[in-house]
Design a protein around this motif. Sequence first.
Motif, PDB file in Angstrom:
ATOM      1  N   UNK A 143      -3.424  -5.808  -9.134  1.00 33.79           N
ATOM      2  CA  UNK A 143      -4.793  -6.329  -9.156  1.00 33.79           C
ATOM      3  C   UNK A 143      -5.754  -5.508  -8.288  1.00 33.79           C
ATOM      4  N   UNK A 144      -5.270  -4.408  -7.725  1.00 39.45           N
ATOM      5  CA  UNK A 144      -6.116  -3.566  -6.866  1.00 39.45           C
ATOM      6  C   UNK A 144      -6.698  -2.417  -7.691  1.00 39.45           C
ATOM      7  N   UNK A 145      -7.968  -2.503  -8.100  1.00 35.79           N
ATOM      8  CA  UNK A 145      -8.540  -1.495  -9.003  1.00 35.79           C
ATOM      9  C   UNK A 145      -8.676  -0.103  -8.378  1.00 35.79           C
ATOM     10  N   UNK A 146      -8.772  -0.010  -7.057  1.00 35.78           N
ATOM     11  CA  UNK A 146      -8.971   1.288  -6.410  1.00 35.78           C
ATOM     12  C   UNK A 146      -7.658   1.937  -5.965  1.00 35.78           C
ATOM     13  N   UNK A 147      -6.528   1.263  -6.160  1.00 35.37           N
ATOM     14  CA  UNK A 147      -5.247   1.796  -5.697  1.00 35.37           C
ATOM     15  C   UNK A 147      -4.920   3.096  -6.434  1.00 35.37           C
ATOM     16  N   UNK A 148      -4.736   4.182  -5.657  1.00 33.62           N
ATOM     17  CA  UNK A 148      -4.447   5.493  -6.233  1.00 33.62           C
ATOM     18  C   UNK A 148      -3.166   6.114  -5.688  1.00 33.62           C
ATOM     19  N   UNK A 149      -2.685   5.645  -4.532  1.00 29.99           N
ATOM     20  CA  UNK A 149      -1.512   6.247  -3.893  1.00 29.99           C
ATOM     21  C   UNK A 149      -0.599   5.139  -3.373  1.00 29.99           C
ATOM     22  N   UNK A 150       0.676   5.225  -3.737  1.00 26.78           N
ATOM     23  CA  UNK A 150       1.646   4.226  -3.312  1.00 26.78           C
ATOM     24  C   UNK A 150       2.880   4.933  -2.765  1.00 26.78           C
ATOM     25  N   UNK A 151       3.172   4.672  -1.499  1.00 20.88           N
ATOM     26  CA  UNK A 151       4.361   5.215  -0.850  1.00 20.88           C
ATOM     27  C   UNK A 151       5.396   4.094  -0.794  1.00 20.88           C
ATOM     28  N   UNK A 152       6.575   4.347  -1.321  1.00 21.76           N
ATOM     29  CA  UNK A 152       7.634   3.339  -1.351  1.00 21.76           C
ATOM     30  C   UNK A 152       8.835   3.809  -0.551  1.00 21.76           C
ATOM     31  N   UNK A 153       9.447   2.891   0.170  1.00 23.00           N
ATOM     32  CA  UNK A 153      10.641   3.182   0.951  1.00 23.00           C
ATOM     33  C   UNK A 153      11.813   3.420   0.001  1.00 23.00           C
ATOM     34  N   UNK A 154      12.545   4.487   0.250  1.00 20.94           N
ATOM     35  CA  UNK A 154      13.693   4.856  -0.575  1.00 20.94           C
ATOM     36  C   UNK A 154      14.747   3.743  -0.618  1.00 20.94           C
ATOM     37  N   UNK A 155      14.827   2.916   0.422  1.00 17.05           N
ATOM     38  CA  UNK A 155      15.835   1.843   0.449  1.00 17.05           C
ATOM     39  C   UNK A 155      15.644   0.886  -0.716  1.00 17.05           C
ATOM     40  N   UNK A 156      14.423   0.793  -1.235  1.00 18.44           N
ATOM     41  CA  UNK A 156      14.161  -0.089  -2.374  1.00 18.44           C
ATOM     42  C   UNK A 156      14.919   0.360  -3.622  1.00 18.44           C
ATOM     43  N   UNK A 157      15.186   1.658  -3.733  1.00 16.59           N
ATOM     44  CA  UNK A 157      15.932   2.170  -4.887  1.00 16.59           C
ATOM     45  C   UNK A 157      17.425   1.874  -4.786  1.00 16.59           C
ATOM     46  N   UNK A 158      17.864   1.331  -3.668  1.00 11.94           N
ATOM     47  CA  UNK A 158      19.280   0.987  -3.513  1.00 11.94           C
ATOM     48  C   UNK A 158      19.528  -0.481  -3.837  1.00 11.94           C
ATOM     49  N   UNK A 159      18.524  -1.156  -4.352  1.00 10.19           N
ATOM     50  CA  UNK A 159      18.637  -2.573  -4.707  1.00 10.19           C
ATOM     51  C   UNK A 159      18.248  -2.752  -6.171  1.00 10.19           C
ATOM     52  N   UNK A 160      19.185  -3.243  -6.983  1.00 10.61           N
ATOM     53  CA  UNK A 160      18.924  -3.417  -8.411  1.00 10.61           C
ATOM     54  C   UNK A 160      17.772  -4.387  -8.655  1.00 10.61           C
ATOM     55  N   UNK A 161      17.671  -5.447  -7.856  1.00 11.13           N
ATOM     56  CA  UNK A 161      16.564  -6.399  -8.030  1.00 11.13           C
ATOM     57  C   UNK A 161      15.202  -5.735  -7.816  1.00 11.13           C
ATOM     58  N   UNK A 162      15.139  -4.797  -6.884  1.00  9.17           N
ATOM     59  CA  UNK A 162      13.880  -4.072  -6.643  1.00  9.17           C
ATOM     60  C   UNK A 162      13.560  -3.158  -7.830  1.00  9.17           C
ATOM     61  N   UNK A 163      14.565  -2.484  -8.344  1.00 10.37           N
ATOM     62  CA  UNK A 163      14.367  -1.597  -9.501  1.00 10.37           C
ATOM     63  C   UNK A 163      13.877  -2.410 -10.695  1.00 10.37           C
ATOM     64  N   UNK A 164      14.396  -3.618 -10.863  1.00  8.91           N
ATOM     65  CA  UNK A 164      13.936  -4.478 -11.968  1.00  8.91           C
ATOM     66  C   UNK A 164      12.455  -4.812 -11.813  1.00  8.91           C
ATOM     67  N   UNK A 165      12.005  -5.032 -10.581  1.00 13.37           N
ATOM     68  CA  UNK A 165      10.574  -5.287 -10.346  1.00 13.37           C
ATOM     69  C   UNK A 165       9.775  -4.035 -10.713  1.00 13.37           C
ATOM     70  N   UNK A 166      10.261  -2.853 -10.301  1.00 14.14           N
ATOM     71  CA  UNK A 166       9.558  -1.606 -10.612  1.00 14.14           C
ATOM     72  C   UNK A 166       9.475  -1.364 -12.118  1.00 14.14           C
ATOM     73  N   UNK A 167      10.459  -1.881 -12.861  1.00 14.48           N
ATOM     74  CA  UNK A 167      10.471  -1.733 -14.320  1.00 14.48           C
ATOM     75  C   UNK A 167       9.515  -2.712 -15.000  1.00 14.48           C
ATOM     76  N   UNK A 168       8.814  -3.504 -14.205  1.00 19.65           N
ATOM     77  CA  UNK A 168       7.855  -4.469 -14.747  1.00 19.65           C
ATOM     78  C   UNK A 168       6.542  -3.793 -15.103  1.00 19.65           C
ATOM     79  N   UNK A 169       5.445  -4.516 -14.957  1.00 20.27           N
ATOM     80  CA  UNK A 169       4.133  -3.968 -15.328  1.00 20.27           C
ATOM     81  C   UNK A 169       3.815  -2.672 -14.574  1.00 20.27           C
ATOM     82  N   UNK A 170       3.242  -1.728 -15.293  1.00 20.51           N
ATOM     83  CA  UNK A 170       2.874  -0.433 -14.704  1.00 20.51           C
ATOM     84  C   UNK A 170       1.668  -0.586 -13.788  1.00 20.51           C
ATOM     85  N   UNK A 171       1.576   0.313 -12.826  1.00 20.34           N
ATOM     86  CA  UNK A 171       0.402   0.416 -11.960  1.00 20.34           C
ATOM     87  C   UNK A 171      -0.338   1.684 -12.395  1.00 20.34           C
TER      88      UNK A 171
END
Length: 170
Positions: free
Chosen positions: A52-80
């Motif tokens: 919902x953030x129209x001006x968002x242009x840069x997103x830094x994500x912690x690599x630890x999130x890629x070690x959790x399948x539940x987090x990856x499922x969230x990332x596979x949701x709606x695109x930013x």
Amino acid sequence: MPPLWKSTISEISLLHFGADSEQLGAEEELTDLIIPTRKQNGLAELWRLLGSLPALRYLELDMILLTRLDCVKVFRGPALRNVEVHFTQSDPCEVLDDMRDHIWPRRALRFGRESDKFSTEIAEWIEGERYGSTKKDSFKRALADAKAVEKQKEVYRKGIEDSMVFELSS
């Protein structure tokens, strides 16, 4: 969130920094750290807010999130859309003087990671680059994601080991 802030925020760093994470070592982070995804104030709710953030242009994500399948499922949701995504990692065992200058010590400890196939694929998916993806592919993708998450745990461990070797040689 007030509309003024929604229209102003253009960069976000989403790094894990729980109160207990400063005491966890690298291996314990992989096995013991709980990252809420579906509960109130979880990653899924945050993902909707980011969308919902129209001006968002840069997103830094912690690599630890890629070690959790539940987090990856969230990332596979709606695109930013129109967002550039980068993954970074930090060493939970490293203590630097620079940390004392930061409100969030883990931000001072982060380092960029060389992209691998899975992190690149997830970043592109988040950014809305989903070429040739169909609903039939979702089962295959779920199986591949589960395998890739296990591999990311090794990548995460290796990243910390490499940062320690770099420190010792400096």
